[in-house]
Design an enzyme around this catalytic site. Structure first.
Site, PDB file in Angstrom:
ATOM      1  CG  ASP A  12     -38.244  46.367   7.444  1.00 13.59           C
ATOM      2  OD1 ASP A  12     -37.356  46.003   6.648  1.00 13.59           O
ATOM      3  OD2 ASP A  12     -38.643  45.665   8.395  1.00 13.59           O
ATOM      4  CG  ASP A  14     -38.368  40.114   5.381  1.00 17.57           C
ATOM      5  OD1 ASP A  14     -39.345  39.618   4.802  1.00 17.57           O
ATOM      6  OD2 ASP A  14     -37.252  40.240   4.843  1.00 17.57           O
TER       7      ASP A  14
HETATM    8 MG   LIG Z   1     -37.553  44.125   9.369  1.00 18.18          MG
END
Ligand SMILES: [Mg+2]
Ligand SMILES: [Zn+2]
Length: 169
Positions: A12, A14
């Site tokens: 992932d 952010d």
């Molecule tokens: Mg995230």
């Protein structure tokens, strides 16, 4: 086999590799700030021979807050920062859509299926997904991948170190 411990390490963005923008989005390269240890973690995966795949929801595009070219620029900066520690993103799969518009916005599994489609040699059971939200982990788990959650007390470099075992490599 003396190869990588994982066929793919899915990451992932952010809140996992870079600081989340509160109530907003990273729309410009200068707004991207890596979390501590993120470059080291990706560098370790790259050196171990793991292909890395960034899997990220970027609804700001659907909302007209940034263009695809802006996103490319943000990811160029991300790549540059990771390269400082020898890290590389081998693929980037993005959901640019709004809510309920597609089959790829996490927690749906379209981005994960796309990552596997681009790496037909990969076995989902030899893949790991690292993310900060349940919505990152649920679709990966559903496809048979290992999942690891990062958090304030579990930064990504610690997670990756543990993936490689206490002995390290
Ligand atoms: Mg995230
Ligand atoms: Zn989508």
């Amino acid at each position: 086999m003396d190869g990588a411990p994982f066929d793919l390490a899915l990451l992932d963005r952010d809140g996992t590799l870079n600081v989340r923008v509160p109530d907003g989005y990273v729309t410009r390269p200068d707004d991207l700030e890596l979390l501590p240890g993120a470059a080291e973690a990706v560098g370790r995966l790259t050196r171990a021979g793991c292909r890395t795949v960034l899997v990220t929801n970027q609804r700001a595009i659907a909302r007209g807050l940034m263009s695809r070219a802006d996103l490319v620029a943000v990811h160029a900066r991300l790549a540059g920062l990771l390269a400082g520690e020898g890290g590389r993103l081998d693929a980037i799969v993005v959901c640019p859509h709004g809510r309920d518009e597609c089959g790829c916005r996490k927690p749906l599994d379209g981005l994960f299926r796309e990552a596997l489609r681009r790496a037909p040699w990969a076995d989902a059971r030899r893949c790991v997904m690292v993310g900060d939200m349940p919505s990152d982990l649920a679709p990966a788990d559903h496809l048979g991948m290992r999942t690891e959650r990062v958090g304030v007390d579990r930064p990504v470099d610690l997670v990756v170190s543990r993936l490689f075992g206490a002995a390290g490599r």
